[in-house]
Design a protein around this motif. Structure first.
Motif, short mmCIF file in Angstrom:
data_model
loop_
_atom_site.label_atom_id
_atom_site.label_comp_id
_atom_site.label_asym_id
_atom_site.label_seq_id
_atom_site.Cartn_x
_atom_site.Cartn_y
_atom_site.Cartn_z
N TYR A 1 -10.84 13.77 10.44
CA TYR A 1 -9.72 13.54 9.53
C TYR A 1 -10.21 13.49 8.09
O TYR A 1 -11.43 13.46 7.84
N ARG B 1 -3.97 17.50 -3.83
CA ARG B 1 -3.24 16.65 -4.78
C ARG B 1 -4.05 16.29 -6.02
O ARG B 1 -3.94 15.17 -6.54
N LEU C 1 -4.92 8.81 0.04
CA LEU C 1 -3.93 9.60 0.76
C LEU C 1 -4.53 10.17 2.04
O LEU C 1 -5.51 10.93 2.00
N TRP C 2 -3.96 9.76 3.16
CA TRP C 2 -4.29 10.43 4.42
C TRP C 2 -3.92 11.89 4.24
O TRP C 2 -2.81 12.18 3.77
N CYS C 3 -4.78 12.79 4.63
CA CYS C 3 -4.45 14.17 4.31
C CYS C 3 -4.55 15.10 5.52
O CYS C 3 -5.56 15.78 5.74
N GLY C 4 -3.47 15.09 6.29
CA GLY C 4 -3.38 15.97 7.46
C GLY C 4 -3.48 17.43 7.07
O GLY C 4 -4.06 18.24 7.80
N LEU C 5 -2.95 17.76 5.91
CA LEU C 5 -2.98 19.16 5.48
C LEU C 5 -4.41 19.62 5.20
O LEU C 5 -4.79 20.74 5.52
N ARG D 1 0.85 -1.20 0.00
CA ARG D 1 0.00 0.00 0.00
C ARG D 1 0.88 1.24 0.00
O ARG D 1 1.84 1.33 0.75
N ARG D 2 0.59 2.16 -0.88
CA ARG D 2 1.38 3.40 -0.90
C ARG D 2 0.44 4.59 -0.87
O ARG D 2 -0.70 4.51 -1.33
N SER D 3 0.93 5.68 -0.34
CA SER D 3 0.19 6.94 -0.45
C SER D 3 0.16 7.34 -1.92
O SER D 3 1.17 7.23 -2.61
N ARG E 1 -0.42 10.31 -4.61
CA ARG E 1 -0.50 11.78 -4.82
C ARG E 1 -0.68 12.13 -6.29
O ARG E 1 -0.52 13.28 -6.68
C1 FMN Z 1 -1.97 10.71 9.56
C2 FMN Z 1 -1.32 10.96 8.23
C3 FMN Z 1 -1.41 12.21 7.65
C4 FMN Z 1 -0.84 12.45 6.41
N1 FMN Z 1 -0.99 13.66 5.81
C5 FMN Z 1 -0.46 13.86 4.57
C6 FMN Z 1 -0.68 15.10 3.89
O1 FMN Z 1 -1.32 16.01 4.37
N2 FMN Z 1 -0.14 15.23 2.65
C7 FMN Z 1 0.59 14.24 2.05
O2 FMN Z 1 1.06 14.43 0.92
N3 FMN Z 1 0.80 13.06 2.68
C8 FMN Z 1 0.28 12.85 3.91
N4 FMN Z 1 0.45 11.63 4.54
C9 FMN Z 1 1.17 10.57 3.86
C10 FMN Z 1 2.52 10.34 4.47
O3 FMN Z 1 3.35 11.40 4.13
C11 FMN Z 1 3.01 8.99 3.93
O4 FMN Z 1 2.36 8.00 4.65
C12 FMN Z 1 4.48 8.81 3.99
O5 FMN Z 1 5.06 9.67 3.06
C13 FMN Z 1 4.90 7.37 3.68
O6 FMN Z 1 4.45 6.96 2.42
P1 FMN Z 1 3.52 5.67 2.26
O7 FMN Z 1 2.19 6.01 2.88
O8 FMN Z 1 3.42 5.44 0.80
O9 FMN Z 1 4.17 4.53 2.98
C14 FMN Z 1 -0.13 11.39 5.76
C15 FMN Z 1 -0.05 10.14 6.36
C16 FMN Z 1 -0.66 9.90 7.57
C17 FMN Z 1 -0.61 8.52 8.15
#
Ligand code: FMN
Length: 268
Positions: free
Chosen positions: A242, A173, A213-217, A87-89, A91
């Motif tokens: 969230y 994104r 994508l989890w998006c804290g921003l 699984r990857r984030s 964007r």
């Molecule tokens: C709680 C949480 C918030 C995140 N918020 C953002 C975000 O706002 N923008 C973003 O580009 N990635 C965000 N991410 C993605 C992380 O940056 C990402 O998990 C990390 O780069 C590792 O990559 P992977 O998920 O592919 O393993 C978030 C991940 C988590 C778990």
């Protein structure tokens, strides 16, 4: 939850007491004829009594046990592990709407996510159309570009400030969809429940060929824009908890990553 409305089909009940044993709220006992009956109002609605009954004799909340999901246990643990490993984030998204069937499956799945004390009062705002998402994007950035000129920012927002000011979508994104989870302010596990829901959502979405994508921003910036918050239709009783972006991915990863392994204290 007060009205358990426990009904026992005596033609099916074998008086095994499994429903009594499993009730975490000590809410069921044998009556004088050794059939189960409800004894107080502490039920929080988990329905384990109905789910455990070997003969389908128990109904609660007027639910028919014949309509419960069948237990297949067909998920292969190696496949699941591979899903977690790879699984990857995401964007980078295709600029198209997720089809209705997949959208329905995602929404339906959310009904099964667990919550602390079974306090089922999450709210999901799902942007199902990329044009609606674009409207939200425009409103958000209009507000942000105004604010970023005046308020000091730190962390990622500081890193992305110039890119955002020059028109890049560093927050949403260019995703076609977004799910915003909000939680009842009175929920006993309000910090955890929404995160569990999105964790389930993310993994399920990936099995359906979607990127997430989890998006804290977005979680931090959406509340700055009242107009967007109105669009999201979050109940007054709830707080935004969230945000996750999703859609068809426009990127293909060829392999997993190699994690930094956590320390685990092995108490043997
Ligand atoms: C709680 C949480 C918030 C995140 N918020 C953002 C975000 O706002 N923008 C973003 O580009 N990635 C965000 N991410 C993605 C992380 O940056 C990402 O998990 C990390 O780069 C590792 O990559 P992977 O998920 O592919 O393993 C978030 C991940 C988590 C778990």
């Amino acid at each position: 939850m007060n009205n358990l409305n426990l009904k026992v089909d005596k033609s099916k009940c074998i008086k095994c007491g499994k429903c009594i044993d499993i009730c975490t709220n000590l809410n069921i006992e044998f009556d004088t004829d050794k059939y189960p009956r409800s004894i107080n109002n502490s039920c929080f609605g988990c329905q384990h009594c109905m789910a455990v009954c070997p003969t389908g004799a128990i109904s609660v909340f007027d639910k028919n046990p014949d309509n419960c999901a069948e237990i297949k246990h067909s998920v292969n643990s190696d496949d699941f592990m591979n899903l977690v490993e790879t699984r990857r984030s995401c964007r980078h998204y295709k600029q198209e709407n997720v089809n209705n069937e997949i959208m329905y499956k995602l929404k339906n799945m959310l009904n099964w996510v667990p919550t602390g004390c079974n306090f089922k009062d999450l709210h999901f705002s799902i942007v199902e159309n990329k044009d609606r998402m674009q409207e939200i994007r425009e409103k958000l950035y209009k507000k942000l570009r105004f604010l970023l000129r005046f308020i000091p920012v730190n962390g990622r927002l500081k890193t992305y400030k110039n890119a955002i000011l020059s028109g890049e979508d560093m927050i949403l994104r260019n995703a076609p969809h977004m799910i915003v989870v909000s939680t009842n302010k009175k929920a006993p596990c309000k910090n955890i429940d929404p995160i569990i829901a999105l964790s389930y959502f993310e993994l399920y979405a990936q099995t359906l060929g979607l990127g997430t994508l989890w998006c804290g921003l977005a979680y931090k910036t959406l509340p700055l824009c009242k107009d967007v918050m109105r669009d999201l239709d979050i109940p007054k009783t709830h707080n935004i908890s969230y945000v996750m972006l999703f859609g068809y991915p426009n990127v293909t990863f060829k392999r997993g990553i190699q994690p930094n392994y956590y320390n685990i204290s092995e108490l043997k």
